[in-house]
Design a protein around this motif. Structure first.
Motif, short mmCIF file in Angstrom:
data_model
loop_
_atom_site.label_atom_id
_atom_site.label_comp_id
_atom_site.label_asym_id
_atom_site.label_seq_id
_atom_site.Cartn_x
_atom_site.Cartn_y
_atom_site.Cartn_z
N VAL A 280 0.84 -1.19 0.00
CA VAL A 280 0.00 0.00 0.00
C VAL A 280 0.88 1.24 0.00
CG1 VAL A 280 -1.76 1.31 1.24
CG2 VAL A 280 -1.87 -1.19 1.20
N VAL A 281 0.69 2.07 -1.00
CA VAL A 281 1.38 3.36 -1.10
C VAL A 281 0.40 4.42 -0.62
CG1 VAL A 281 2.43 5.03 -2.65
CG2 VAL A 281 2.79 2.57 -3.02
N ARG A 282 0.76 5.14 0.42
CA ARG A 282 -0.13 6.15 0.99
C ARG A 282 0.22 7.54 0.47
NH1 ARG A 282 0.15 2.02 4.57
NH2 ARG A 282 -1.70 1.56 5.82
N LEU A 283 -0.79 8.25 -0.02
CA LEU A 283 -0.59 9.63 -0.44
C LEU A 283 -0.78 10.52 0.78
CD1 LEU A 283 -1.05 8.16 -3.18
CD2 LEU A 283 -2.04 10.29 -4.01
N VAL A 284 0.22 11.37 1.05
CA VAL A 284 0.20 12.20 2.25
C VAL A 284 0.38 13.67 1.86
CG1 VAL A 284 1.08 10.36 3.73
CG2 VAL A 284 2.70 11.89 2.60
N ARG A 285 -0.19 14.55 2.67
CA ARG A 285 -0.16 15.97 2.36
C ARG A 285 1.16 16.64 2.74
NH1 ARG A 285 -5.57 14.91 2.81
NH2 ARG A 285 -6.97 16.19 1.52
N ALA B 35 -16.29 25.61 -0.92
CA ALA B 35 -15.17 25.75 -1.86
C ALA B 35 -14.06 24.76 -1.53
CB ALA B 35 -14.64 27.17 -1.84
N ARG B 36 -13.84 24.53 -0.23
CA ARG B 36 -12.81 23.57 0.18
C ARG B 36 -13.21 22.14 -0.19
NH1 ARG B 36 -11.20 22.18 6.46
NH2 ARG B 36 -9.88 20.39 5.99
N ILE B 37 -14.49 21.81 0.02
CA ILE B 37 -14.99 20.49 -0.35
C ILE B 37 -14.78 20.25 -1.84
CG2 ILE B 37 -17.07 19.09 -0.60
CD1 ILE B 37 -18.11 20.41 1.97
N ARG B 38 -15.16 21.23 -2.64
CA ARG B 38 -15.05 21.09 -4.10
C ARG B 38 -13.58 21.00 -4.53
NH1 ARG B 38 -18.56 24.45 -5.68
NH2 ARG B 38 -19.96 23.11 -6.91
N ALA B 39 -12.74 21.88 -3.99
CA ALA B 39 -11.34 21.91 -4.42
C ALA B 39 -10.65 20.59 -4.14
CB ALA B 39 -10.61 23.06 -3.72
N GLY B 40 -10.82 20.06 -2.94
CA GLY B 40 -10.13 18.82 -2.59
C GLY B 40 -10.54 17.66 -3.48
N ASP C 224 -0.97 17.33 -2.82
CA ASP C 224 -1.75 18.42 -2.25
C ASP C 224 -3.03 18.53 -3.07
OD1 ASP C 224 -2.91 20.80 -1.42
OD2 ASP C 224 -0.98 21.80 -1.11
N PRO C 225 -4.10 17.85 -2.65
CA PRO C 225 -5.31 17.80 -3.47
C PRO C 225 -5.95 19.17 -3.70
CG PRO C 225 -5.71 16.85 -1.31
CD PRO C 225 -4.24 17.04 -1.42
N GLU C 226 -5.94 20.04 -2.68
CA GLU C 226 -6.56 21.35 -2.85
C GLU C 226 -5.85 22.17 -3.92
OE1 GLU C 226 -6.04 20.04 0.15
OE2 GLU C 226 -8.11 19.79 0.87
N ARG C 227 -4.55 22.00 -4.03
CA ARG C 227 -3.78 22.74 -5.04
C ARG C 227 -3.64 21.95 -6.34
NH1 ARG C 227 1.15 25.74 -1.70
NH2 ARG C 227 -0.21 26.93 -0.28
N GLY C 228 -4.09 20.72 -6.34
CA GLY C 228 -4.06 19.91 -7.55
C GLY C 228 -2.68 19.45 -7.94
N SER C 229 -1.88 19.03 -6.97
CA SER C 229 -0.52 18.56 -7.28
C SER C 229 -0.27 17.19 -6.65
CB SER C 229 0.53 19.55 -6.77
OG SER C 229 0.52 19.63 -5.36
N VAL C 230 0.53 16.39 -7.33
CA VAL C 230 0.91 15.07 -6.83
C VAL C 230 2.26 14.70 -7.42
CG1 VAL C 230 -0.30 13.86 -8.70
CG2 VAL C 230 0.15 12.67 -6.55
N ASP C 231 3.05 13.96 -6.64
CA ASP C 231 4.33 13.45 -7.13
C ASP C 231 4.04 12.26 -8.05
OD1 ASP C 231 6.84 12.43 -7.58
OD2 ASP C 231 7.27 11.94 -5.49
N ALA C 232 4.00 12.54 -9.34
CA ALA C 232 3.62 11.52 -10.32
C ALA C 232 4.56 10.33 -10.30
CB ALA C 232 3.55 12.12 -11.71
#
Length: 300
Positions: free
Chosen positions: A30-35, A83-88, A47-55
């Motif tokens: 299991v690979v866990r995505l962490v903020r 807005a926070r609910i939608r962004a994440g 960072d889901p709110e900012r729309g970024s992930v280490d691909a």
């Protein structure tokens, strides 16, 4: 599924944590995505709110499961919280989908199971709906449409993409039932409003089993309702909680009080969603706890 490498976003939450534990117990990595900054092996920053992930952290994963997002029922729905609910949810899903689509095919995940909700259908009253029903009207239906639409890059890149439209999860550790259990144990439980609104529930055990079924079963894609096959009214929930916990449930919270306390969120609590898992049943999935009393007993 053979032993696999599976990335899970939202692994610290109620459903994501249960899924991660189930996968790990069966030998999956299991690979866990962490903020924050990764502190252990098997963690990937995003960072889901900012729309970024280490691909690069998704490369070589067999599957990605996205169950992340600020709790819809955790707080009053102010404009800022909506807005926070939608962004994440929307930006987070888009980030994962775009990251997968951008990976070379030989290391690209084969499956993307993205969280969604039965809020997609909005108010259904006494009308039973399955996955063929159109979206409803209001904040939650609009959010779910946008949320699912954000996964398009993964689907267009050939990743088998599934939307898990989850109902109310019966569990002690969180969600609606995480609040109900202490109230009923204290003898303070009761119906909400007139109690006639339908609640489409699912036992946590069945939620995890269904997610794994969607991961494992080739050919399954698109929306699946993760709800037990027998939705019940809030009044029936109250009666079942009272029987299982052996506590009286004579109190009731009138609709005007709920609206005063919860604001726009009260519409979700008082609304009726009679949702059934037609596609899940057709795919061969079988529920361990198809009825409300069994689901409550499993969680108490």
């Amino acid at each position: 599924m053979e032993r696999s490498r599976i990335a899970v976003a939202g692994a610290s939450g109620l459903i994501g944590g249960a899924l991660a534990r189930s996968l790990a117990a069966d030998g999956h990595e299991v690979v866990r995505l962490v903020r924050g900054a990764p502190r252990a092996a098997g963690e990937v920053r995003w960072d889901p709110e900012r729309g970024s992930v280490d691909a690069d952290g998704l490369a070589g994963c067999d599957a990605v499961v996205n169950l992340a997002g600020a709790g819809v029922g955790n707080r009053r729905w102010t404009a800022a919280y909506k807005a926070r609910i939608r962004a994440g949810r929307v930006r987070g899903t888009a980030a994962l989908a775009e990251a997968m689509a951008g990976l070379p095919e030989e290391v690209r995940p084969r499956v993307f199971v993205n969280g969604s909700a039965i809020g997609y259908y909005g108010e259904t009253g006494d009308r039973t709906v399955d996955e063929g029903a159109p979206p409803g009207e209001g904040f939650l239906p609009e959010l779910c449409v946008e949320w699912e639409g954000a996964a398009a890059p993964a689907r267009e890149a050939g990743v088998r993409t599934v939307f898990a439209r989850t109902g109310l999860v019966v569990a002690r550790g969180g969600g609606a039932w995480g609040r109900l259990f202490p109230l009923f144990r204290a003898g303070l439980g009761g119906r909400l409003g007139d109690g006639g609104q339908y609640w489409s529930f699912v036992a946590l055990h069945d939620e995890v089993a269904a997610l794994r079924h969607l991961l494992d079963t080739e050919g399954l894609s698109g929306p699946f309702n993760l709800t037990a096959p027998h939705p019940v009214t809030n009044r029936e929930v109250t009666e079942a909680m009272s029987r299982v916990l052996r506590r009286p449930a004579v109190l009731a919270v009138p609709a005007p009080v709920l609206r005063a306390v919860l604001g726009e969120l009260a519409g979700d609590v008082l609304g009726s969603a009679r949702v059934v898992p037609a596609r899940l049943l057709e795919s061969g999935f079988r529920f361990a706890f198809p009825r409300i009393e069994g689901a409550i007993r499993a969680a108490r």
